[in-house]
Enzyme design. Structure first.
Site, PDB file in Angstrom:
ATOM      1  N   ASP A  29      95.199  33.219   2.706  1.00  0.00           N
ATOM      2  CA  ASP A  29      96.088  32.564   1.748  1.00  0.00           C
ATOM      3  C   ASP A  29      97.296  33.455   1.496  1.00  0.00           C
ATOM      4  OD1 ASP A  29      97.197  31.676  -0.905  1.00  0.00           O
ATOM      5  OD2 ASP A  29      95.544  30.255  -0.749  1.00  0.00           O
ATOM      6  N   ILE A  30      98.485  32.878   1.467  1.00  0.00           N
ATOM      7  CA  ILE A  30      99.699  33.679   1.264  1.00  0.00           C
ATOM      8  C   ILE A  30      99.891  34.090  -0.196  1.00  0.00           C
ATOM      9  CG2 ILE A  30     100.896  32.768   3.289  1.00  0.00           C
ATOM     10  CD1 ILE A  30     102.557  31.026   1.345  1.00  0.00           C
ATOM     11  N   ASN A  85      90.503  21.884  -4.138  1.00  0.00           N
ATOM     12  CA  ASN A  85      91.368  21.309  -5.168  1.00  0.00           C
ATOM     13  C   ASN A  85      91.707  19.903  -4.692  1.00  0.00           C
ATOM     14  OD1 ASN A  85      91.444  23.776  -6.560  1.00  0.00           O
ATOM     15  ND2 ASN A  85      93.197  24.476  -5.381  1.00  0.00           N
ATOM     16  N   GLU A  93      98.147  21.985  -3.472  1.00  0.00           N
ATOM     17  CA  GLU A  93      99.571  22.124  -3.167  1.00  0.00           C
ATOM     18  C   GLU A  93      99.947  21.521  -1.825  1.00  0.00           C
ATOM     19  OE1 GLU A  93     100.701  26.209  -3.676  1.00  0.00           O
ATOM     20  OE2 GLU A  93      99.847  26.289  -5.687  1.00  0.00           O
ATOM     21  N   VAL A  94      99.006  21.477  -0.885  1.00  0.00           N
ATOM     22  CA  VAL A  94      99.251  20.912   0.433  1.00  0.00           C
ATOM     23  C   VAL A  94      98.333  19.711   0.596  1.00  0.00           C
ATOM     24  CG1 VAL A  94      99.208  21.327   2.918  1.00  0.00           C
ATOM     25  CG2 VAL A  94      99.865  23.182   1.361  1.00  0.00           C
ATOM     26  N   HIS A  98      91.600  21.438   2.421  1.00  0.00           N
ATOM     27  CA  HIS A  98      91.292  22.821   2.792  1.00  0.00           C
ATOM     28  C   HIS A  98      90.312  23.379   1.776  1.00  0.00           C
ATOM     29  CE1 HIS A  98      94.952  22.698   0.330  1.00  0.00           C
ATOM     30  NE2 HIS A  98      94.638  23.889  -0.142  1.00  0.00           N
ATOM     31  N   HIS A 100      88.761  26.546  -0.027  1.00  0.00           N
ATOM     32  CA  HIS A 100      89.084  27.925  -0.396  1.00  0.00           C
ATOM     33  C   HIS A 100      87.814  28.756  -0.353  1.00  0.00           C
ATOM     34  CE1 HIS A 100      93.160  27.243  -2.198  1.00  0.00           C
ATOM     35  NE2 HIS A 100      92.684  25.998  -2.245  1.00  0.00           N
TER      36      HIS A 100
END
Length: 105
Positions: A29-30, A85, A93-94, A98, A100
């Site tokens: 994760d960035i 999420n 956010e995307v 995905h 986590h």
């Protein structure tokens, strides 16, 4: 329009890839929220958990098998958290599902 994750999968955008197979890619994760914060992403673009279909059951299960495998490879399998999420209201956010994986080990 393709998600940022699809662009990473297609190598249009660089990323720090931790693991990859034919169905799944795992990225760092960035904006990490823990010592280890990885994103486990199906290569099939599915916007949210609400959009999964019966035909996606194998790839959804694969997310968890990959999480287990990566946690073992990183020696963090004694303590980690997995979560999704769903929708922007809950920090997705995307719009490409995905999982986590977070750990402070």
């Amino acid at each position: 329009m393709a998600s940022i994750f699809t662009k990473i999968i297609n190598r249009e955008i660089p990323s720090d890839i931790v693991f990859e197979n034919e169905k799944i890619i795992v990225l760092k994760d960035i904006n990490p929220q823990a010592k280890t914060h990885l994103l486990i992403i199906p290569k099939k673009e599915i916007p949210t958990i609400n959009d999964i279909q019966e035909c996606d059951s194998q790839v959804i299960a694969e997310l968890f098998f990959v999480a287990k495998k990566v946690a073992q490879q990183l020696w963090i399998d004694e303590g980690y958290k997995l979560h999704f999420n769903v929708w922007e209201k809950w920090w997705q956010e995307v719009m490409h599902i995905h999982l986590h994986l977070l750990s402070d080990i």
